[in-house]
Design a protein around this motif. Structure first.
Motif, short mmCIF file in Angstrom:
data_model
loop_
_atom_site.label_atom_id
_atom_site.label_comp_id
_atom_site.label_asym_id
_atom_site.label_seq_id
_atom_site.Cartn_x
_atom_site.Cartn_y
_atom_site.Cartn_z
N ALA A 258 0.84 -1.20 0.00
CA ALA A 258 0.00 0.00 0.00
C ALA A 258 0.87 1.25 0.00
N ALA A 259 1.96 1.19 0.79
CA ALA A 259 2.87 2.34 0.82
C ALA A 259 3.53 2.54 -0.54
N THR A 260 3.83 1.48 -1.20
CA THR A 260 4.45 1.58 -2.52
C THR A 260 3.52 2.28 -3.49
N ALA A 261 2.23 1.96 -3.40
CA ALA A 261 1.26 2.64 -4.27
C ALA A 261 1.24 4.14 -3.97
N THR A 262 1.30 4.51 -2.64
CA THR A 262 1.31 5.93 -2.28
C THR A 262 2.55 6.63 -2.80
N ILE A 263 3.71 5.94 -2.66
CA ILE A 263 4.97 6.52 -3.14
C ILE A 263 4.96 6.68 -4.64
N SER A 264 4.44 5.67 -5.33
CA SER A 264 4.35 5.78 -6.79
C SER A 264 3.48 6.97 -7.20
N GLY A 265 2.39 7.21 -6.46
CA GLY A 265 1.54 8.37 -6.76
C GLY A 265 2.27 9.68 -6.52
N LEU A 266 3.05 9.71 -5.42
CA LEU A 266 3.83 10.91 -5.12
C LEU A 266 4.86 11.19 -6.20
N ILE A 267 5.50 10.12 -6.72
CA ILE A 267 6.50 10.28 -7.78
C ILE A 267 5.82 10.81 -9.04
N ASP A 268 4.64 10.27 -9.33
CA ASP A 268 3.91 10.74 -10.53
C ASP A 268 3.57 12.25 -10.40
N ARG A 269 3.14 12.65 -9.20
CA ARG A 269 2.77 14.06 -8.99
C ARG A 269 4.00 14.97 -9.08
N ALA A 270 5.11 14.45 -8.50
CA ALA A 270 6.34 15.24 -8.55
C ALA A 270 6.82 15.41 -9.98
N GLU A 271 6.72 14.36 -10.78
CA GLU A 271 7.15 14.45 -12.17
C GLU A 271 6.29 15.45 -12.94
N ALA A 272 5.01 15.49 -12.54
CA ALA A 272 4.13 16.42 -13.26
C ALA A 272 4.37 17.87 -12.83
N GLU A 273 4.63 18.14 -11.51
CA GLU A 273 4.73 19.51 -11.03
C GLU A 273 6.17 20.01 -10.99
N ALA A 274 7.10 19.15 -10.57
CA ALA A 274 8.52 19.57 -10.50
C ALA A 274 9.41 18.44 -10.98
N PRO A 275 9.46 18.22 -12.25
CA PRO A 275 10.22 17.07 -12.76
C PRO A 275 11.70 17.12 -12.41
N GLY A 276 12.21 18.24 -12.08
CA GLY A 276 13.65 18.30 -11.82
C GLY A 276 14.06 17.66 -10.52
N ILE A 277 13.12 17.51 -9.58
CA ILE A 277 13.50 16.95 -8.28
C ILE A 277 13.48 15.41 -8.27
N VAL A 278 12.91 14.80 -9.32
CA VAL A 278 12.80 13.31 -9.37
C VAL A 278 13.97 12.78 -10.20
N THR A 279 14.82 12.01 -9.53
CA THR A 279 15.96 11.40 -10.24
C THR A 279 15.54 10.06 -10.84
N GLU A 280 16.42 9.57 -11.71
CA GLU A 280 16.15 8.25 -12.33
C GLU A 280 16.17 7.14 -11.30
#
Length: 485
Positions: A258-280
């Protein structure tokens, strides 16, 4: 006794040999008598021919001529017979060679005298008779024939002595054989008596040993039963204790998922709003590494759960009370085939129940589980290169029943024949579901029923599992004897 029997055999062979020698000497004696008779017959014919000739010269009576003709016709064949009978005797061959010209000359002179008398020239025939010195020729012939008869008498004495010696040897051999037979009989009686005494003593010792062994068996069986119960309790406790942390691991795995799903959603939101803070690395960790690790944890915990359930199943089987009853094994086998028919149809296989099958008194559920497991394994591991064929048969062997499950499947390597009955051990390519508990469970059930199980197999040619069970289950009786309460 062995030496005595060998000696008896030698005596028998000696008796046969002496009998054959005695027969040979008897034949030789009979042969000598035959030659003597032939010589006497020849002498009689010569004398008869001479008497008939003289009577014919004196009287001219045709009866004398007829007697002469008969004697003359028999003389030469009789000499030939003597020659044939004495062909192996150089002395007699020389005598026959000397006799032939004498008789031939005598016959020539006789024939001339008979012919002259027959034409009426009797006086001329008489003059020739007087001039031919018949008496001297007859004396020579008689002397030669007597010498031949003496030679045969000499041979007869030798052969008669040899025959008597052979008879004495034969009776001697019979006497020795009788003595040997008596000795062997006495030795046999003594051996049988000693063997009987030893057998009685061994029987008494065996009875005492059996009584002590029975006590030891009861004692060891009691200890084994207690140890088995301890092992079952230990397995149950261990399985129960293992399940508690396993449940926690499975629960936390669900939370991590369940936490993984939450983290994956957070990563998706970060990529949409501030893509520079999400590393590969963050993206791979959230979307691939973490779900993959959780998947491995879930697979392992599920496998662990199945293994714990298998251990609990074995533990429960050890605690289950065995209920023996008469079993119609043919009907039970047909029932097993019916329950697995869908699996047989899916694999394109056939199952043959060989009837009649021996019936037993045992626990229905345990026997059904044993055979069902073996047949199901046979279906699972059939060779797809050929039509599947499974045969279930049962026969009586002494006081036990042997049931065989034979298939033409993949087969089992020789090095795995004993290992496949161990817990969690499997053989060959692992392309079928399972935890390696089935054959261990089958062996445990067979042991509980007082039986055994083994396998004969060859890679690529199929397998035959043999279950050996008592005709009548006796565990209940043993328990009641150990624990009357």
């Amino acid at each position: 006794m062995a030496v005595g029997f060998i000696a008896l055999l030698a005596a028998g062979l000696a008796a046969v040999w002496t009998t054959s020698r005695n027969q040979a000497h008897t034949d030789a004696v009979n042969h000598t008598y035959t030659v003597k008779l032939a010589i006497a017959q020849t002498r009689t014919l010569v004398e008869q021919g001479e008497t008939a000739r003289r009577g014919y010269l004196l009287t001219g009576d045709a009866d004398y001529r007829q007697n002469y003709t008969f004697a003359a016709a028999q003389t030469s064949p009789e000499i030939d017979r003597i020659a044939a009978l004495t062909s192996d005797n150089p002395v007699q061959r020389a005598n026959v060679a000397a006799l032939r010209p004498l008789v031939r000359n005598l016959v020539t002179q006789r024939d001339l005298s008979i012919a002259l008398t027959a034409t009426g020239r009797t006086s001329e025939a008489v003059q020739r008779f007087i001039a031919e010195r018949v008496a001297r020729r007859m004396y020579q012939i008689r002397t030669l024939l007597m010498r031949m008869a003496d030679e045969e008498s000499r041979l007869l004495a030798i052969r008669d002595a040899e025959q008597r010696a052979a008879v004495r040897a034969f009776y001697g051999v019979l006497g020795v054989a009788a003595v040997l037979l008596l000795v062997v009989a006495l030795l046999s009686i003594a051996t049988v008596l000693r063997y009987t005494r030893d057998l009685a003593s061994s029987r008494d010792q065996l009875r005492a040993f059996a009584e002590s062994l029975e006590e030891q068996v009861v004692e060891r069986t009691t200890d084994l039963t207690r140890a088995n119960e301890e092992v079952q309790r230990f397995a149950y406790i261990v399985s129960h204790d293992l399940r508690s942390p396993l449940v926690n691991v499975m629960g936390f795995t669900a939370e991590l998922e369940a936490a993984t799903a939450t983290i994956s959603g957070l990563i998706d939101r970060a990529e949409a709003e501030a893509p520079g803070i999400v590393t590969e690395d963050m993206r791979l960790a959230a979307r691939e590494d973490l779900p993959e690790a959780i998947g491995f944890i879930r697979t392992s915990t599920q496998k662990m759960d199945r293994l714990i359930n298998a251990i609990l199943k074995l533990s429960r089987q050890g605690r289950r009370v065995i209920s023996p009853e008469p079993l119609d094994m043919a009907a039970l086998a047909v029932s097993i085939r019916g329950s697995l028919q869908h699996l047989l149809d899916d694999r394109g296989a056939e199952m043959i129940v060989k009837e009649p099958m021996v019936g037993i008194v045992s626990d229905r559920l345990a026997v059904e589980q044993i055979l069902s497991n073996l047949v199901e394994n046979a279906v699972k591991y059939l060779d797809p290169k050929r039509p599947g064929r499974i045969v279930l048969r049962g026969a009586r062997e002494g006081m036990r029943a042997v049931f065989e499950v034979e298939d033409n499947g993949r087969g089992i390597a020789a090095s795995d024949h004993s290992r496949i009955f161990d817990l969690f051990r499997r053989s060959g390519t692992q392309d079928q579901p399972g935890e390696g508990i089935g054959l261990a469970h089958v062996r445990a059930l067979a042991y509980r029923l007082g039986g055994t199980i083994d396998v004969a197999s060859e890679l690529g040619r199929g397998s035959t599992f043999r279950v050996n069970l008592p005709l009548i289950y006796a565990e209940t009786k043993n328990r009641s004897e150990r624990d009357p309460a």
